[in-house]
Design a protein around this motif. Structure first.
Motif, PDB file in Angstrom:
ATOM      1  N   VAL A 377      31.839  45.148  74.970  1.00 30.12           N
ATOM      2  CA  VAL A 377      31.828  44.037  74.014  1.00 30.12           C
ATOM      3  C   VAL A 377      30.500  43.310  74.055  1.00 30.12           C
ATOM      4  N   ALA A 378      29.991  43.076  75.318  1.00 32.27           N
ATOM      5  CA  ALA A 378      28.715  42.369  75.431  1.00 32.27           C
ATOM      6  C   ALA A 378      27.587  43.169  74.805  1.00 32.27           C
ATOM      7  N   ARG A 379      27.601  44.493  75.017  1.00 31.98           N
ATOM      8  CA  ARG A 379      26.556  45.313  74.417  1.00 31.98           C
ATOM      9  C   ARG A 379      26.650  45.296  72.892  1.00 31.98           C
ATOM     10  N   GLN A 380      27.899  45.339  72.376  1.00 29.98           N
ATOM     11  CA  GLN A 380      28.061  45.301  70.921  1.00 29.98           C
ATOM     12  C   GLN A 380      27.564  43.975  70.348  1.00 29.98           C
ATOM     13  N   ARG A 381      27.923  42.881  71.082  1.00 31.12           N
ATOM     14  CA  ARG A 381      27.467  41.575  70.577  1.00 31.12           C
ATOM     15  C   ARG A 381      25.955  41.458  70.675  1.00 31.12           C
ATOM     16  N   LYS A 383      23.845  43.896  70.630  1.00 27.92           N
ATOM     17  CA  LYS A 383      23.283  44.753  69.586  1.00 27.92           C
ATOM     18  C   LYS A 383      23.364  44.073  68.232  1.00 27.92           C
ATOM     19  N   HIS A 384      24.524  43.430  67.976  1.00 27.26           N
ATOM     20  CA  HIS A 384      24.691  42.728  66.709  1.00 27.26           C
ATOM     21  C   HIS A 384      23.700  41.581  66.580  1.00 27.26           C
ATOM     22  N   LEU A 385      23.522  40.827  67.698  1.00 30.42           N
ATOM     23  CA  LEU A 385      22.579  39.707  67.663  1.00 30.42           C
ATOM     24  C   LEU A 385      21.154  40.201  67.465  1.00 30.42           C
ATOM     25  N   LEU A 386      20.832  41.313  68.156  1.00 25.30           N
ATOM     26  CA  LEU A 386      19.487  41.865  67.986  1.00 25.30           C
ATOM     27  C   LEU A 386      19.259  42.319  66.545  1.00 25.30           C
ATOM     28  N   GLU A 387      20.288  42.956  65.985  1.00 26.93           N
ATOM     29  CA  GLU A 387      20.152  43.398  64.594  1.00 26.93           C
ATOM     30  C   GLU A 387      19.987  42.205  63.657  1.00 26.93           C
TER      31      GLU A 387
END
Length: 587
Positions: A377-381, A383-387
């Motif tokens: 979940v942290a990686r997805q978030r 990644k989403h924040l980076l995007e």
């Protein structure tokens, strides 16, 4: 010393335990059997009660309980040992007192340990084993706290029992020294009866060493120290020794008279040991006087006493063996029960360990799965924040490029056209158009710079500040200086921080150019101090210049400082000039 005195000391030893005088009889065997159901103070009261032949088995059963309070166990052991001594079973008393001594040493109770060693010394004397008795007597002297009142009270008994074992060894030198110490303590306590007993003991040692004159002198001192009426036990002790001395000096008639009276008194008191000792010396005294019939009668009585004491001793040994056998049987049964309990506890611990292991594995797997889920979940978030951040940066760059290319180009064309028209035919309207177009172009460059993602560094901010200084302050004839401290060009700045810092700087420089009269120098500083960014704009205008500098520009600077959670100070200097200082948190 004779057996009658041994019995007197035995009864005294039973009273050696602390608080024994306050001990009360048991309320009944039922109370003792239900000892564990009572509170600890009541258990201590019951444990301190005198042990009787009827209560001894119950006391032994209570001592087998593993959860018995330690203080209660110590009292029961000591009182049971006293009971065995009273019942003339010193072997069993030794077993109990050894446990009492070990517990007292473990607890650091030197007084109780000393009393236990004293009882052990006396028990080994009764068993006719002087060497262990001497060892425990010496240990009692080493352990007893002599500076306490209770310890001083025990000293006399310790010295006496140690001397008795030494005289049995025989070690007459040690016995004499210990009896002398006991005599000194008795005199200090003004205990005339004990003084007489210790003098008689010393007289007996001298008599055994063939020092009849000194023995007679010590015995006379004993009679003088303790005048009548005397305790019967002390009177018998003195008279029996006096009779033996008279016989040793050849005063057979005097010896027979004294020993006969002593024998009758001890017979009336049923003191078989003293009667036997007196009869043993009385028989040869009567033979010396020619009273053979009476001597024969006393010889037969002596044989009867000897047989009675032998039977009593044999019965005592039989009872001790029987008690030891029962104790061993109970201990073996208890050991088997403890082993069974230990086996059950071992199996229970194994089951608990297996359950704990399985639970740990399950929790570890569950925690691992949860951790993996959190990581995903942290990686997805992230990644989403980076995007989103990258998209925002691309959007800012595109907007900046579009504004620069489209609007900037348009404003440049307007500026050029206005310049061409103004050259052809001068007109105030064209001058205003040219000025406004230039101001619009400058404002457009500021907007493009503020949204350009590639300008989010300290170096970009400093470059922009130098350009503005050159375009405004330098053009107005001011010497400008821009210095930095504690900052590197590549350090990042947030867009909001960069924009507000630049706009506050721009407004402060504009105010200095407009309001600082006769100013020749403008100094700008950007520094990091104690985790804060500090921007300072300072001119050297004369004091006659305006010192209020209020208006919309100053209010805007205060609002921008509040937006950055910082503070703004705008104030004239003491000598000359004006200073604007903005302090905001770094990062």
């Amino acid at each position: 010393m004779n057996w009658f005195v041994r019995l007197g000391l035995l009864l005294a030893c039973v009273l050696l335990l602390p608080d024994s005088g306050a001990a009360r009889p048991l309320s009944g065997l039922d109370s003792l059997r239900q000892l564990s159901q009572w509170p600890v103070p009541t258990q201590l009261r019951l444990a301190r009660a005198r042990v009787t032949p009827a209560s001894a088995p119950t006391v032994r059963q209570q001592l087998q309980r593993p959860n018995l309070p330690r203080t209660v166990r110590a009292e029961l052991l000591a009182n049971l040992a006293g009971h065995y001594l009273h019942e003339n079973q010193p072997s069993l008393a030794v077993i109990q007192m050894l446990q009492t001594r070990r517990m007292a040493l473990d607890d650091g109770d030197s007084l109780r340990a000393a009393i236990a060693c004293e009882w052990l010394c006396y028990s080994y004397y009764l068993l006719r084993q002087p060497q262990p008795g001497i060892a425990y007597g010496r240990e009692a002297l080493r352990l007893v706290p002599r500076r306490t009142a209770a310890g001083r009270r025990e000293l006399s008994g310790i010295y006496t029992n140690l001397a008795d074992c030494a005289s049995l060894a025989p070690d007459y030198r040690l016995a004499t020294a210990c009896y002398a110490q006991a005599l000194q303590l008795a005199r200090a306590d003004r205990d005339t009866a004990n003084v007489a007993v210790q003098l008689a003991n010393l007289a007996a040692i001298s008599f055994r060493q063939q020092q009849a004159a000194r023995a007679s002198q010590l015995l006379d001192s004993a009679y003088a120290a303790y005048p009548p009426p005397r305790y019967p036990s002390v009177q018998v002790l003195l008279d029996e020794l006096r009779g033996r001395l008279a016989y040793a000096r050849g005063q057979h008639a005097e010896a027979a008279r004294i020993l006969e009276a002593t024998r009758r008194r001890s017979h009336a008191d049923r003191n078989l040991h003293v009667e036997m000792s007196a009869t043993e010396t009385l028989v040869p005294a009567l033979e010396k006087l020619g009273r053979y019939r009476k001597a024969l009668r006393h010889q037969r009585r002596y044989a009867v006493l000897r047989d009675s004491l032998f039977e009593e001793s044999s019965g005592r040994h039989a009872r001790e063996l029987q008690t030891l056998y029962r104790t061993q049987q109970q201990e073996q049964q208890l050991a088997r029960q403890r082993q069974h309990i230990a086996d059950l506890q071992g199996r229970t611990r194994l089951r608990e360990a297996e359950l704990t292991r399985r639970t740990t594995v399950f929790l570890a797997v569950l925690a691992g799965a949860g951790l993996m889920l959190v990581v995903v979940v942290a990686r997805q978030r992230a990644k989403h924040l980076l995007e989103r951040s990258a998209a925002a940066l691309r959007m800012r760059n595109r907007i900046a490029a579009d504004l620069h290319d489209e609007v900037g180009t348009l404003l440049t064309r307007v500026n050029l056209q206005a310049e061409l028209l103004r050259q052809g035919q001068p007109d105030p309207a064209l001058d205003r158009l040219l000025t406004n177009s230039r101001a619009a172009a400058s404002t457009m460059r500021d907007i493009v710079w503020s949204i350009d993602a590639q300008a989010d560094t300290v170096g970009a901010l400093l470059d922009r500040m130098r350009d503005h200084l050159d375009q405004t302050a330098a053009a107005a004839g001011l010497d400008t200086e821009l210095t930095t401290s504690g900052l590197a060009d590549h350090e990042p700045l947030s867009p909001e921080q960069r924009q507000h810092l630049y706009l506050v700087f721009k407004e402060a420089v504009t105010n200095a150019v407009r309001h600082a009269r006769h100013a020749t120098r403008l100094h700008v500083t950007l520094a990091r101090q104690h985790g804060e960014l500090c921007l300072t704009v300072q001119d050297n205008g004369r004091p006659g210049a305006s010192t209020t500098r209020s208006g919309m520009g100053l209010r805007n600077m205060h609002q921008r400082a509040a937006a950055l959670r910082g503070q703004l100070a705008a104030e004239p200097l003491a000598d000359q000039g004006f200073r604007v200082q903005l302090t905001v948190p770094a990062g």
